[in-house]
Design a protein around this motif. Structure first.
Motif, PDB file in Angstrom:
ATOM      1  N   ASN A   1       5.880   6.781  16.462  1.00  0.00           N
ATOM      2  CA  ASN A   1       6.021   6.696  17.925  1.00  0.00           C
ATOM      3  C   ASN A   1       5.410   5.459  18.556  1.00  0.00           C
ATOM      4  OD1 ASN A   1       7.330   9.068  19.081  1.00  0.00           O
ATOM      5  ND2 ASN A   1       5.784  10.159  17.878  1.00  0.00           N
ATOM      6  N   GLY A   2       5.594   4.337  17.928  1.00  0.00           N
ATOM      7  CA  GLY A   2       5.086   3.095  18.522  1.00  0.00           C
ATOM      8  C   GLY A   2       3.682   2.722  18.084  1.00  0.00           C
ATOM      9  N   LYS A   3       3.048   3.626  17.316  1.00  0.00           N
ATOM     10  CA  LYS A   3       1.710   3.297  16.832  1.00  0.00           C
ATOM     11  C   LYS A   3       1.819   2.411  15.596  1.00  0.00           C
ATOM     12  CE  LYS A   3      -0.068   7.711  18.209  1.00  0.00           C
ATOM     13  NZ  LYS A   3      -0.370   9.005  17.645  1.00  0.00           N
ATOM     14  N   VAL A   4       0.761   1.668  15.332  1.00  0.00           N
ATOM     15  CA  VAL A   4       0.766   0.794  14.169  1.00  0.00           C
ATOM     16  C   VAL A   4       0.675   1.620  12.886  1.00  0.00           C
ATOM     17  CG1 VAL A   4      -1.742   0.444  14.170  1.00  0.00           C
ATOM     18  CG2 VAL A   4      -0.268  -1.303  13.186  1.00  0.00           C
ATOM     19  N   ALA A   5       1.392   1.176  11.848  1.00  0.00           N
ATOM     20  CA  ALA A   5       1.265   1.755  10.506  1.00  0.00           C
ATOM     21  C   ALA A   5       0.686   0.668   9.623  1.00  0.00           C
ATOM     22  CB  ALA A   5       2.630   2.178   9.981  1.00  0.00           C
ATOM     23  N   THR A   6      -0.351   0.977   8.865  1.00  0.00           N
ATOM     24  CA  THR A   6      -0.945  -0.060   8.014  1.00  0.00           C
ATOM     25  C   THR A   6      -0.055  -0.289   6.795  1.00  0.00           C
ATOM     26  OG1 THR A   6      -2.240   1.464   6.659  1.00  0.00           O
ATOM     27  CG2 THR A   6      -3.286   0.671   8.686  1.00  0.00           C
ATOM     28  N   HIS A   7      -0.234  -1.450   6.167  1.00  0.00           N
ATOM     29  CA  HIS A   7       0.517  -1.763   4.946  1.00  0.00           C
ATOM     30  C   HIS A   7       0.340  -0.634   3.926  1.00  0.00           C
ATOM     31  CE1 HIS A   7      -0.257  -6.136   6.266  1.00  0.00           C
ATOM     32  NE2 HIS A   7       0.971  -5.825   6.580  1.00  0.00           N
ATOM     33  N   ARG A   8      -0.904  -0.215   3.771  1.00  0.00           N
ATOM     34  CA  ARG A   8      -1.226   0.804   2.783  1.00  0.00           C
ATOM     35  C   ARG A   8      -0.521   2.124   3.071  1.00  0.00           C
ATOM     36  NH1 ARG A   8      -6.134   1.841  -0.264  1.00  0.00           N
ATOM     37  NH2 ARG A   8      -6.297   4.096  -0.480  1.00  0.00           N
ATOM     38  N   GLN A   9      -0.515   2.505   4.353  1.00  0.00           N
ATOM     39  CA  GLN A   9       0.153   3.758   4.732  1.00  0.00           C
ATOM     40  C   GLN A   9       1.654   3.672   4.455  1.00  0.00           C
ATOM     41  OE1 GLN A   9      -1.152   3.811   8.808  1.00  0.00           O
ATOM     42  NE2 GLN A   9      -2.859   5.191   8.413  1.00  0.00           N
ATOM     43  N   LEU A  10       2.256   2.549   4.823  1.00  0.00           N
ATOM     44  CA  LEU A  10       3.702   2.403   4.622  1.00  0.00           C
ATOM     45  C   LEU A  10       4.040   2.382   3.137  1.00  0.00           C
ATOM     46  CD1 LEU A  10       4.577  -0.190   7.397  1.00  0.00           C
ATOM     47  CD2 LEU A  10       5.255   2.222   7.321  1.00  0.00           C
ATOM     48  N   LEU A  11       3.238   1.668   2.362  1.00  0.00           N
ATOM     49  CA  LEU A  11       3.515   1.593   0.922  1.00  0.00           C
ATOM     50  C   LEU A  11       3.405   2.972   0.293  1.00  0.00           C
ATOM     51  CD1 LEU A  11       1.683  -1.751   0.209  1.00  0.00           C
ATOM     52  CD2 LEU A  11       4.114  -1.317  -0.190  1.00  0.00           C
ATOM     53  N   ALA A  12       2.369   3.728   0.678  1.00  0.00           N
ATOM     54  CA  ALA A  12       2.187   5.064   0.109  1.00  0.00           C
ATOM     55  C   ALA A  12       3.335   5.991   0.524  1.00  0.00           C
ATOM     56  CB  ALA A  12       0.844   5.640   0.547  1.00  0.00           C
ATOM     57  N   GLU A  13       3.758   5.890   1.796  1.00  0.00           N
ATOM     58  CA  GLU A  13       4.803   6.788   2.285  1.00  0.00           C
ATOM     59  C   GLU A  13       6.182   6.443   1.741  1.00  0.00           C
ATOM     60  OE1 GLU A  13       4.705   7.352   6.592  1.00  0.00           O
ATOM     61  OE2 GLU A  13       2.516   7.428   6.427  1.00  0.00           O
ATOM     62  N   VAL A  14       6.450   5.145   1.586  1.00  0.00           N
ATOM     63  CA  VAL A  14       7.795   4.734   1.196  1.00  0.00           C
ATOM     64  C   VAL A  14       7.940   4.657  -0.322  1.00  0.00           C
ATOM     65  CG1 VAL A  14       9.549   2.917   1.401  1.00  0.00           C
ATOM     66  CG2 VAL A  14       8.123   3.539   3.384  1.00  0.00           C
ATOM     67  N   TRP A  15       6.911   4.117  -0.982  1.00  0.00           N
ATOM     68  CA  TRP A  15       7.015   3.931  -2.435  1.00  0.00           C
ATOM     69  C   TRP A  15       6.237   4.973  -3.223  1.00  0.00           C
ATOM     70  CZ3 TRP A  15       7.668  -0.150   0.895  1.00  0.00           C
ATOM     71  CH2 TRP A  15       8.806  -0.933   0.697  1.00  0.00           C
ATOM     72  N   GLY A  16       5.523   5.848  -2.516  1.00  0.00           N
ATOM     73  CA  GLY A  16       4.815   6.923  -3.195  1.00  0.00           C
ATOM     74  C   GLY A  16       3.444   6.511  -3.694  1.00  0.00           C
ATOM     75  N   PRO A  17       2.680   7.509  -4.219  1.00  0.00           N
ATOM     76  CA  PRO A  17       1.319   7.219  -4.668  1.00  0.00           C
ATOM     77  C   PRO A  17       1.354   6.138  -5.746  1.00  0.00           C
ATOM     78  CG  PRO A  17       1.806   9.572  -4.795  1.00  0.00           C
ATOM     79  CD  PRO A  17       3.087   8.880  -4.457  1.00  0.00           C
ATOM     80  N   GLY A  18       0.407   5.230  -5.673  1.00  0.00           N
ATOM     81  CA  GLY A  18       0.382   4.148  -6.654  1.00  0.00           C
ATOM     82  C   GLY A  18       1.136   2.922  -6.162  1.00  0.00           C
ATOM     83  N   GLY A  19       1.855   3.079  -5.046  1.00  0.00           N
ATOM     84  CA  GLY A  19       2.635   1.956  -4.537  1.00  0.00           C
ATOM     85  C   GLY A  19       1.862   1.005  -3.640  1.00  0.00           C
ATOM     86  N   GLU A  20       0.583   1.321  -3.439  1.00  0.00           N
ATOM     87  CA  GLU A  20      -0.197   0.594  -2.434  1.00  0.00           C
ATOM     88  C   GLU A  20      -0.347  -0.901  -2.710  1.00  0.00           C
ATOM     89  OE1 GLU A  20      -0.988   3.518  -3.645  1.00  0.00           O
ATOM     90  OE2 GLU A  20      -1.888   4.822  -2.124  1.00  0.00           O
ATOM     91  N   GLY A  21      -0.223  -1.288  -3.976  1.00  0.00           N
ATOM     92  CA  GLY A  21      -0.436  -2.696  -4.292  1.00  0.00           C
ATOM     93  C   GLY A  21       0.773  -3.584  -4.036  1.00  0.00           C
ATOM     94  N   ASN A  22       1.918  -2.986  -3.799  1.00  0.00           N
ATOM     95  CA  ASN A  22       3.152  -3.770  -3.758  1.00  0.00           C
ATOM     96  C   ASN A  22       3.486  -4.330  -2.384  1.00  0.00           C
ATOM     97  OD1 ASN A  22       3.549  -3.084  -6.477  1.00  0.00           O
ATOM     98  ND2 ASN A  22       4.507  -1.164  -5.876  1.00  0.00           N
ATOM     99  N   THR A  23       2.527  -5.066  -1.799  1.00  0.00           N
ATOM    100  CA  THR A  23       2.759  -5.538  -0.427  1.00  0.00           C
ATOM    101  C   THR A  23       3.973  -6.453  -0.322  1.00  0.00           C
ATOM    102  OG1 THR A  23       0.993  -7.066  -0.886  1.00  0.00           O
ATOM    103  CG2 THR A  23       0.484  -5.308   0.649  1.00  0.00           C
ATOM    104  N   HIS A  24       4.322  -7.130  -1.416  1.00  0.00           N
ATOM    105  CA  HIS A  24       5.487  -8.020  -1.315  1.00  0.00           C
ATOM    106  C   HIS A  24       6.786  -7.223  -1.128  1.00  0.00           C
ATOM    107  CE1 HIS A  24       5.165  -7.064  -5.569  1.00  0.00           C
ATOM    108  NE2 HIS A  24       6.430  -7.385  -5.698  1.00  0.00           N
ATOM    109  N   TYR A  25       6.859  -5.990  -1.671  1.00  0.00           N
ATOM    110  CA  TYR A  25       8.047  -5.152  -1.426  1.00  0.00           C
ATOM    111  C   TYR A  25       8.203  -4.895   0.059  1.00  0.00           C
ATOM    112  CZ  TYR A  25       8.267  -3.694  -6.352  1.00  0.00           C
ATOM    113  OH  TYR A  25       8.367  -3.656  -7.705  1.00  0.00           O
ATOM    114  N   LEU A  26       7.041  -4.597   0.664  1.00  0.00           N
ATOM    115  CA  LEU A  26       7.054  -4.270   2.083  1.00  0.00           C
ATOM    116  C   LEU A  26       7.610  -5.445   2.892  1.00  0.00           C
ATOM    117  CD1 LEU A  26       6.327  -2.088   4.058  1.00  0.00           C
ATOM    118  CD2 LEU A  26       3.958  -2.880   4.018  1.00  0.00           C
ATOM    119  N   ARG A  27       7.147  -6.641   2.544  1.00  0.00           N
ATOM    120  CA  ARG A  27       7.647  -7.829   3.264  1.00  0.00           C
ATOM    121  C   ARG A  27       9.148  -7.985   3.082  1.00  0.00           C
ATOM    122  NH1 ARG A  27       3.042 -10.427   1.712  1.00  0.00           N
ATOM    123  NH2 ARG A  27       4.045 -11.370  -0.088  1.00  0.00           N
ATOM    124  N   ILE A  28       9.617  -7.763   1.844  1.00  0.00           N
ATOM    125  CA  ILE A  28      11.039  -7.934   1.550  1.00  0.00           C
ATOM    126  C   ILE A  28      11.871  -6.909   2.327  1.00  0.00           C
ATOM    127  CG2 ILE A  28      12.782  -7.681  -0.277  1.00  0.00           C
ATOM    128  CD1 ILE A  28      10.542  -8.790  -2.213  1.00  0.00           C
TER     129      ILE A  28
END
Ligand code: CA
Length: 232
Positions: free
Chosen positions: A169-196
């Motif tokens: 709802n317009g609030k900020v989502a951190t890189h870590r939160q997005l990586l965990a939610e989209v790529w699942g547990p263990g996905g937190e390190g893949n910040t380049h995926y997020l950028r892509i």
């Protein structure tokens, strides 16, 4: 009308002198505390609708205050952070703060963030089945997305990323939160995926991907989705 109660926990007197009249001048009731101990006591006795929390407090770390608040309250907490507290800011968001304001900030931005934070108490709260604004329309029930009335096809991962942003709802989502939610547990390190994937969402869903209006970058923190109709 019920006026939301805002508790300010901030040791800087000049900032309190700015915040109190700014908030009282709107429809808010205001309480303020200059220390973590006083702030926590007031939070327990008054159960405010929203807490503005400074991370650098004289007696205890603002992060401890956040942890203690989160042990019993799901009410929105907006962090007030100095520029040199980048890491703390991200950690605070990861630990359940709803948003942050980097000092110095203006009254308009402060009030806008407070409105967003008060709109929904929980960032994960289910929103309306259809959200739209600024030419973008997202039907969460049908999993259908359109830009300026034209249906846009998204891949499963693109859609999951979009949905994670929409649900905040317009609030900020951190890189870590997005990586965990989209790529699942263990996905937190893949910040380049997020950028892509963010670049792909912008390409498909921004009128001008080089000047994003919806997918807003919060430098070193994460992203937020804005559905405001800007400059239309
Ligand atoms: Ca401080």
């Amino acid at each position: 009308m019920n006026q939301p109660l805002i508790l300010i926990i901030e040791d800087e007197e000049a900032l309190r002198r700015f915040l109190i009249p700014t908030l009282s001048g709107q429809r808010y009731q205001v309480l303020s505390a200059a220390t973590a101990t006083e702030g926590l006591a007031m939070a327990r006795s008054h159960n405010p609708d929203l807490v503005l929390l400074d991370l650098g407090l004289p007696d205890r770390d603002g992060m401890d205050v956040l942890k203690e608040l989160r042990s019993w309250s799901r009410k929105p907490v907006v962090i007030l952070s100095a520029r040199n507290q980048e890491r703390d800011k991200v950690q605070a968001l990861d630990q359940g703060a709803d948003d942050y304001l980097a000092k110095p900030f203006g009254a308009a931005e402060l009030l806008a963030r407070i409105r967003v934070a008060l709109r929904h108490t929980l960032p994960t709260e289910v929103t309306e089945p259809v959200v739209c604004g600024g030419g973008l329309r997202i039907d969460l029930a049908q999993r259908e997305v359109s830009l300026e009335g034209r249906i846009v096809k998204l891949t499963a991962l693109e859609y999951r990323l979009l949905e994670a942003l929409v649900r905040r709802n317009g609030k900020v989502a951190t890189h870590r939160q997005l990586l965990a939610e989209v790529w699942g547990p263990g996905g937190e390190g893949n910040t380049h995926y997020l950028r892509i994937y963010m670049a792909m969402l912008r390409k498909k869903l921004e009128v001008d991907p080089t000047r994003p209006r919806h997918f807003i970058t919060e430098p070193n923190v994460g992203y937020r989705l804005s559905l405001e109709a800007l400059g239309d």
